[in-house]
Motif scaffolding. Structure first.
Motif, short mmCIF file in Angstrom:
data_model
loop_
_atom_site.label_atom_id
_atom_site.label_comp_id
_atom_site.label_asym_id
_atom_site.label_seq_id
_atom_site.Cartn_x
_atom_site.Cartn_y
_atom_site.Cartn_z
N MET A 1 20.05 -33.18 -38.51
CA MET A 1 19.51 -33.18 -39.55
C MET A 1 20.20 -33.21 -40.80
SD MET A 1 16.07 -30.36 -40.09
CE MET A 1 15.81 -30.39 -38.37
N HIS B 1 19.19 -32.00 -47.01
CA HIS B 1 18.13 -32.20 -47.75
C HIS B 1 16.79 -31.93 -46.84
CE1 HIS B 1 19.82 -32.65 -51.86
NE2 HIS B 1 20.55 -33.21 -51.18
N GLU B 2 16.78 -32.39 -45.79
CA GLU B 2 15.84 -32.28 -44.88
C GLU B 2 15.55 -30.86 -44.32
OE1 GLU B 2 13.57 -33.98 -40.92
OE2 GLU B 2 15.54 -34.91 -41.61
N VAL B 3 16.87 -30.19 -44.11
CA VAL B 3 16.79 -28.69 -43.68
C VAL B 3 16.26 -27.93 -44.76
CG1 VAL B 3 18.32 -26.96 -43.19
CG2 VAL B 3 18.62 -29.09 -41.86
N ARG C 1 14.04 -28.83 -47.34
CA ARG C 1 12.77 -29.00 -47.40
C ARG C 1 11.91 -28.33 -46.35
NH1 ARG C 1 14.32 -34.07 -49.02
NH2 ARG C 1 14.05 -34.73 -46.77
N ARG C 2 12.81 -28.60 -45.07
CA ARG C 2 11.67 -27.85 -44.00
C ARG C 2 11.66 -26.22 -43.74
NH1 ARG C 2 12.18 -31.23 -38.49
NH2 ARG C 2 11.64 -33.37 -39.21
N ARG C 3 12.93 -25.44 -44.71
CA ARG C 3 12.78 -24.11 -44.41
C ARG C 3 11.75 -23.46 -44.77
NH1 ARG C 3 12.45 -20.14 -46.74
NH2 ARG C 3 12.22 -21.18 -48.73
N ARG C 4 11.04 -22.77 -44.00
CA ARG C 4 9.93 -21.87 -44.42
C ARG C 4 10.13 -20.35 -43.89
NH1 ARG C 4 9.02 -25.75 -46.95
NH2 ARG C 4 7.40 -27.12 -47.22
N VAL D 1 16.86 -23.58 -39.22
CA VAL D 1 16.04 -24.71 -39.16
C VAL D 1 16.63 -25.91 -38.55
CG1 VAL D 1 15.08 -26.07 -40.77
CG2 VAL D 1 14.86 -23.83 -41.04
N ASP D 2 17.92 -25.98 -38.78
CA ASP D 2 18.80 -27.21 -38.35
C ASP D 2 18.82 -27.19 -36.68
OD1 ASP D 2 20.55 -29.51 -38.79
OD2 ASP D 2 22.13 -28.33 -37.92
N GLY E 1 16.01 -26.42 -35.13
CA GLY E 1 14.79 -26.47 -34.55
C GLY E 1 14.17 -25.09 -34.14
N GLY F 1 12.58 -21.21 -35.89
CA GLY F 1 12.12 -20.63 -37.33
C GLY F 1 12.86 -19.40 -37.56
#
Length: 199
Positions: free
Chosen positions: A1, A4-6, A8-11, A135-136, A138, A140
């Motif tokens: 991944m 920048h995608e990591v 953006r996906r971090r929650r 996140v990287d 997969g 949470g």
């Protein structure tokens, strides 16, 4: 991944599937944390790792006793298979900054000499690296505070005096959960946050 995608996906995930995180995956996440920057390469941090229902259950018994669980808004958090408590070690920074290459700074004389306590900054860098690495992989993750339970958790797990937990990180396979009320707050736009050249 891609990075920048990591990002953006971090929650902050508040519900987990109880299945265990594979050991190799967990080690990669923790090793990513250890790549965080640290002042003087002090690496003045420690990690308390709690895995599986027996260890995480002891944590929850201290932090969220059974009589308080019925009102807890995030019951799925109690299924998390891994908890990591990052601990900052101020004494490590005093020792490091008393060494010959850093002694001129006089930061090794006392924690009071540090205008910013870098042991907290660096341990926070480590925590963020762990969140992003999860996140990287997969998974949470959630960072949350210990607050008034800090002393009880430290005693329960035999953490030496002088180490300061900055919070707890929950790591696992995410399960469905409702959104946090905090998501109603908008992200501040770049032009509101960045002051270019002057305020």
């Amino acid at each position: 991944m891609e990075l920048h995608e990591v990002i953006r996906r971090r929650r902050m995930v508040r519900a987990f599937d109880p299945r265990p995180v594979p050991a190799a995956v967990l080690d990669r996440i923790l090793l990513a944390g250890l790549r965080a920057p640290s002042a003087g390469n002090t690496q003045g941090w420690e990690l308390l790792l709690l895995e599986g229902p027996e260890q995480t259950g002891r944590y929850w018994d201290v932090c969220l006793p059974p009589q308080r669980r019925e009102a807890f808004p995030w019951p799925g958090l109690l299924h998390v298979p891994v908890l990591v408590i990052p601990l900052a070690d101020p004494a490590a920074y005093l020792r490091r900054y008393a060494e010959p290459d850093k002694a001129r700074s006089r930061l090794g004389e006392s924690a009071d000499r540090w205008p910013v306590p870098y042991w907290l900054v660096d341990t926070s860098f480590l925590a963020m690296s762990i969140l992003l690495a999860a996140v990287d992989e997969g998974l949470g993750a959630l960072f949350f505070g210990l607050f008034e339970r800090e002393g009880a958790v430290m005693r329960e797990f035999g953490v030496p005096a002088g180490l300061h937990p900055i919070g707890t990180i929950a790591i696992g396979f995410p399960a469905p959960h409702g959104p946090s009320r905090s998501l109603q707050r908008r992200r501040r736009p770049l032009d509101e946050v960045v002051h270019r050249g002057r305020w």
